[in-house]
Design an enzyme around this catalytic site. Structure first.
Site: not given
Ligand code: NAD
Ligand code: WQD
Length: 330
Positions: A34, A36, A82, A126, A151, A155, A175, A196, A215
């Protein structure tokens, strides 16, 4: 029932995936400390599935505790990993924290899998691994560009670790996941400040922010704002069930894009939110955000062909559910 160990299963994408796993007849077991997320997501999962489930509050980088869980939980068929930190901004200031947790947790999981002869892992990667791709829609074969953030680098490193490990692996390159489960009982409970687009839109509309800054509107795109591929988190969650069915029947290393294939601009996203919810979003055009990719969206052919998976929900569905989650959090 096939037992699946899900690290980070209390998080945003993890909690939605647990629901889909249960619906498809799997028996998921969560490991999440937990760091995050919130206990509310655990309670939300229980309400949706109508029963309790097994959850271990453990840090995945703690090898001894992880080994104990792997010993206790017999007959695990696969791991979905995850658990990771995900704030791009924080990773720039604390790269070691990100490396230690994101790469460290995968290494511990792989060691535990080896000890117990568990062969299959699905990894949360990602689209950030592509940087700014030369060709769009981006295919899985596109090269890794220099990572835009520590970050993103974690990945890339994790995907490489999986390629050199003897296990069967699938890296799912997500995505831009948005939205929530229809009941809004689970969602993104991140401790991180929202950065985001969609959470910032909903926070603006509910009044937690005065306005959202777009942005930059001087990019080489239809309306000058950046293009992304926004995918409903429920569709994304379902891709894990498809990936699981694939990996349980097919060995080897695989990578799949998990997106919709549709490029949507920031202004289009805002307008879709407004129309879907009949609400006004207060926004202004600001400067470009440093490190932003101009446009990226997925080529989804491979996931469709091999995983028999494709997204079903619309951007409008996602925007309605995102707003429901914001109201529920209040
Ligand atoms: P999130 O932070 O909501 O979920 C991650 C979970 O992992 C959390 O519940 C956190 O408490 C747990 N966690 C983190 N480190 C831990 C550890 N060392 N031990 C035990 N639990 C731990 O994030 P999410 O958005 O659900 O993302 C899940 C995965 O997908 C991540 O690997 C993230 O990098 C990847 N991802 C997310 C996005 C996005 O935009 N949300 C996009 C691409 C990839
Ligand atoms: C989306 C678009 C911003 C906020 C992030 C991570 C990436 C991946 C996906 C995990 C962009 C615009 C945003 C705001 C804006 N996650 N924006 N005003 O940039 O695709 O990337 O999520 O792996 O690693 O970096 O997503 O939601 O931040 O932005 O104009 O206040 O919205 O410029 O064009 P992004 P995002």
């Amino acid at each position: 029932m096939k037992k699946i160990l899900v690290t980070g299963g209390a998080g945003y994408i993890g909690s939605h995936t647990i629901i889909e796993l249960v619906k498809s007849g799997y028996f998921p077991i969560i490991i999440d400390n937990l760091c995050n997320s919130s206990i509310n997501n655990i309670h939300g999962i229980e309400k949706i599935i109508g029963k309790e489930f097994r959850w271990h509050n453990i840090d995945c980088t703690d090898k001894l505790k992880m080994q104990k869980i792997f010993l206790e939980e017999c007959d695990i068929e696969a791991v979905i990993h995850f658990a990771a930190y995900k704030s791009v901004e924080e990773s720039v200031n604390k790269p070691k924290k990100y490396h230690d947790n994101n790469v460290g947790s995968l290494n511990v999981v792989l060691e535990c899998m080896k000890d117990k002869n568990i062969q299959n892992i699905i990894f949360s990667s990602s689209c950030t691994v592509y940087g700014m791709p030369d060709i769009l829609p981006v295919e899985e074969s596109a090269p890794f560009k220099k990572a835009e953030s520590p970050y993103g680098e974690t990945k890339q490193i994790c995907e490489k670790i999986l390629l050199s490990n003897p296990c069967n692996s699938i890296s799912l390159r997500y995505f831009n996941p948005i939205g929530s489960y229809s009941s809004a009982l689970i969602g993104d409970c991140s401790a991180d400040k929202a950065s985001n687009l969609v959470p910032i839109i909903t926070e603006t509309v509910i009044g937690r922010r005065k306005e959202i800054t777009v942005f930059g509107d001087d990019y080489n795109t239809s309306d000058g704002t950046c293009i992304r591929d926004y995918i409903h988190v429920v569709d994304l969650a379902k891709s894990h069930v498809s990936a699981l069915e694939f990996i349980l029947n097919q060995s080897g290393k695989h990578v799949f894009n998990i997106g919709t294939g549709n490029g949507v601009s920031v202004l289009e996203a805002i307008k879709t939110f407004e129309k879907a919810n009949n609400l006004k979003v207060n926004y202004s055009i600001g400067k470009r955000r440093s490190g932003d990719i101009e446009k990226i969206y997925a080529d989804t052919k491979l996931a469709k062909q091999k995983l028999d998976w494709e997204p079903k929900k619309t951007l409008k569905d996602a925007m309605i559910s995102a707003w429901n989650w914001e109201k529920m959090k209040e």
